[in-house]
Motif scaffolding. Structure first.
Motif, short mmCIF file in Angstrom:
data_model
loop_
_atom_site.label_atom_id
_atom_site.label_comp_id
_atom_site.label_asym_id
_atom_site.label_seq_id
_atom_site.Cartn_x
_atom_site.Cartn_y
_atom_site.Cartn_z
N PRO A 21 89.05 22.79 7.46
CA PRO A 21 89.47 23.21 8.56
C PRO A 21 87.85 24.65 9.48
O PRO A 21 88.82 25.42 10.03
N SER A 22 86.60 23.67 9.19
CA SER A 22 85.87 24.20 10.41
C SER A 22 86.10 24.52 11.05
O SER A 22 87.10 23.18 11.95
N VAL A 112 83.62 22.85 34.31
CA VAL A 112 84.81 24.07 33.69
C VAL A 112 84.46 25.58 32.71
O VAL A 112 85.19 25.51 32.16
N LYS A 113 83.47 26.15 33.49
CA LYS A 113 83.72 27.55 33.07
C LYS A 113 84.70 28.74 33.41
O LYS A 113 85.16 29.32 32.31
N GLY A 114 85.65 27.94 33.91
CA GLY A 114 86.62 28.44 34.12
C GLY A 114 87.95 28.38 33.12
O GLY A 114 88.63 28.72 33.61
N PHE A 115 87.69 27.22 31.84
CA PHE A 115 88.92 26.65 31.31
C PHE A 115 89.05 27.49 30.34
O PHE A 115 87.66 28.27 29.93
N ASN A 116 90.06 28.04 29.94
CA ASN A 116 90.24 28.60 28.47
C ASN A 116 90.19 27.56 26.85
O ASN A 116 92.04 27.15 27.97
N LEU A 117 89.98 26.64 26.97
CA LEU A 117 89.69 25.92 26.03
C LEU A 117 90.13 26.26 24.63
O LEU A 117 90.23 27.31 24.21
N GLY A 118 91.30 25.17 24.24
CA GLY A 118 92.31 25.53 23.23
C GLY A 118 91.07 23.97 21.78
O GLY A 118 90.63 24.62 21.03
N TRP A 119 90.06 23.30 22.92
CA TRP A 119 89.70 23.13 21.66
C TRP A 119 88.56 22.27 22.90
O TRP A 119 88.88 21.99 24.31
N PHE A 120 87.65 20.87 22.14
CA PHE A 120 86.74 20.37 23.57
C PHE A 120 85.94 19.25 22.21
O PHE A 120 85.73 19.37 21.72
N GLY A 138 81.89 29.23 24.28
CA GLY A 138 82.29 30.69 24.66
C GLY A 138 83.85 30.20 25.14
O GLY A 138 83.88 31.43 25.35
N GLN A 139 83.98 29.40 25.54
CA GLN A 139 85.25 28.89 26.19
C GLN A 139 86.27 28.45 25.74
O GLN A 139 87.90 28.82 26.08
N LEU A 140 86.13 28.80 23.70
CA LEU A 140 87.45 28.25 23.28
C LEU A 140 87.81 30.29 23.27
O LEU A 140 87.72 30.11 21.99
N ARG A 141 88.91 30.56 23.93
CA ARG A 141 89.83 30.58 23.69
C ARG A 141 91.23 31.27 24.07
O ARG A 141 91.68 32.08 24.45
N SER A 145 96.45 28.40 19.65
CA SER A 145 96.00 27.45 19.38
C SER A 145 94.87 27.77 18.72
O SER A 145 94.51 28.83 18.16
N ARG A 146 94.52 26.03 17.60
CA ARG A 146 93.59 25.87 16.74
C ARG A 146 92.20 25.98 17.58
O ARG A 146 91.83 24.76 17.79
N LEU A 147 91.95 26.59 17.55
CA LEU A 147 90.00 26.72 18.60
C LEU A 147 89.02 25.80 17.50
O LEU A 147 88.88 26.17 16.23
#
Length: 438
Positions: A21-22, A112-120, A138-141, A145-147
């Motif tokens: 789950p981490s 990719v600073k402007g991306f609102n990411l769910g994962w990378f 800082g972009q996992l927002r 979604s499961r960040l």
């Protein structure tokens, strides 16, 4: 519509990695352990399970993005799930559930600073610095979604920021999984045994068994270094000869190597010091204490990086000047030709005389041995090819290897010319080349 994607992890580590789950999951693995495959399936599952998700896969160069990430992912992804695929850079894949997966080289991570990411997902995390990692998490927002930040790495040294985050600091949400090459039952017969038979023990421990203790992967700067030949337990301090000290400074690390000439053609490296983020005067005192303990009554010849002559804005004094004051010595510094000195080291590593290699290291020099074994690698171009004469920058090995190169150049090259010497009340010494040889 229900679509099944058949997948069985290549080794037991994969099951633990996918079920954990981490938020920040890292696979530390050897060659052929299947860690990249685990990364691809995890990113794909996060995109399939959360419609409208946005994720990014990173790899060091654009060529590697295509070969290691895009091509394998398209092989495992059913066509029914693909809504759009943009082949031209910047590459992007849109799934039928609205999720988008971007593919970028690591030198574009800041784009990719402007991306609102769910994962990378980053394949070979050891190719980026700590600042880039912090920017990305800082972009996992992305809502709903499961960040997740998922990554693979080759084992790093215990000085590396990756080791500090996932092991030393015991940070919340950080979890790593070790994947051994031996656990991958899909590897060709004889693959593992051939590596055990041909590679040095330290290499096997890191790049097959996946234990911490190395750093980058790639083409070695010094491929002619062979641990069983160049590392010699007989290397020891000779009180009748001067001890050579070479110091290299950097914001992230300070290094010092200790050596002695072995006439007529060789250098024996006796010891090493490396400290991260330490001021020059503190590092000078460590050098002084180490010198007194390990080389009693020695006469020292001191060399330093010419960049150390630049004055610091706060103190108005250069690092070499401060070190001279602390060590009560004169430090020789000169600008040396980079490519020529690199080639000289490669040449000396191949030379033998009197039944031994020209360059020998004490077994105590763990970091230097790691660097020469494969931690110190060549920089890659955007298409993934190694650049022959440009080592990759890193915060651990480059300072030690600069010292290694400086000593060999200063003591074993012809035509050095007069060094730039700054004195603290000591007459400028005469420089001769009686004991030097290619």
């Amino acid at each position: 519509m229900e679509i099944n994607i058949p997948y069985i992890p290549l080794n037991p580590t994969g099951t633990k990695f996918h079920e954990a789950p981490s938020k920040f999951r890292l696979i530390v693995g050897g060659k052929g352990s299947g860690k990249t495959t685990m990364l691809l399936y995890e990113g794909l599952m996060l995109s399939c399970e959360y419609p409208g998700n946005v994720g990014v896969f990173f790899r060091e160069t654009l060529g590697e993005v295509q070969e290691v990430i895009v091509d394998p992912l398209l092989e495992i992804l059913p066509e029914e799930l693909i809504a759009e695929f943009h082949k031209a850079p910047p590459k992007r894949l849109k799934l039928t559930n609205g999720s988008i997966i971007h593919f970028r080289p690591l030198d574009e991570a800041r784009k990719v600073k402007g991306f609102n990411l769910g994962w990378f997902g980053i394949d070979e995390l050891d190719a980026i610095d700590e600042e880039t990692w912090l920017q990305l998490i800082g972009q996992l927002r992305r809502p709903n979604s499961r960040l997740s930040a998922i990554a693979t790495t080759n084992p790093t040294t215990m000085f590396h920021w990756i080791y500090e985050y996932w092991v030393k600091k015991n940070l919340k949400g950080y979890e790593y999984f070790r994947a051994s090459s031996s656990d991958n039952t899909y590897l060709p017969d004889g693959f593992i045994s051939s590596l055990y038979d041909t590679m040095p023990e330290s290499w096997v421990r890191r790049y097959i068994n996946g234990y911490w203790g190395s750093i980058a992967v790639g083409d070695r700067v010094y491929p002619d270094f062979i641990e069983k030949f160049h590392v010699d337990p007989m290397v020891s301090y000779d009180p009748s000869k001067p001890v050579i000290r070479c110091i290299d400074f950097g914001y992230l690390g300070n290094a010092c190597l200790f050596a002695q000439l072995r006439p007529p053609l060789g250098v024996d490296f006796l010891g090493e010091l490396f400290r991260q983020k330490m001021d020059v005067r503190s590092f000078s005192r460590i050098i002084s204490d180490y010198s007194a303990k390990n080389f009693p009554d020695a006469v020292f010849e001191d060399y330093g990086d010419v960049a150390g002559n630049q004055s610091e804005p706060t103190s108005g004094t250069s690092p070499l000047r401060m070190m001279e004051e602390e060590l009560k010595t004169v430090i020789v510094s000169s600008a040396i030709p980079f490519k020529d000195s690199l080639e000289l080291v490669r040449t000396k590593l191949m030379q033998m005389f009197e039944g031994s290699t020209a360059i020998r290291l004490s077994p105590s020099m763990k970091l230097s041995i790691e660097a020469l074994n494969g931690g110190y690698v060549l920089k890659k171009s955007r298409d993934g090819r190694s650049i022959t004469d440009i080592p990759a920058a890193d915060s651990t090995f480059e300072h030690l290897m600069d010292c290694f190169r400086y000593i060999i150049w200063h003591k074993l090259s012809h035509g050095l010319g007069r060094s730039i010497i700054r004195s603290i009340g000591v007459p400028e010494p005469e420089i001769t080349f009686e004991d030097t040889s290619w």
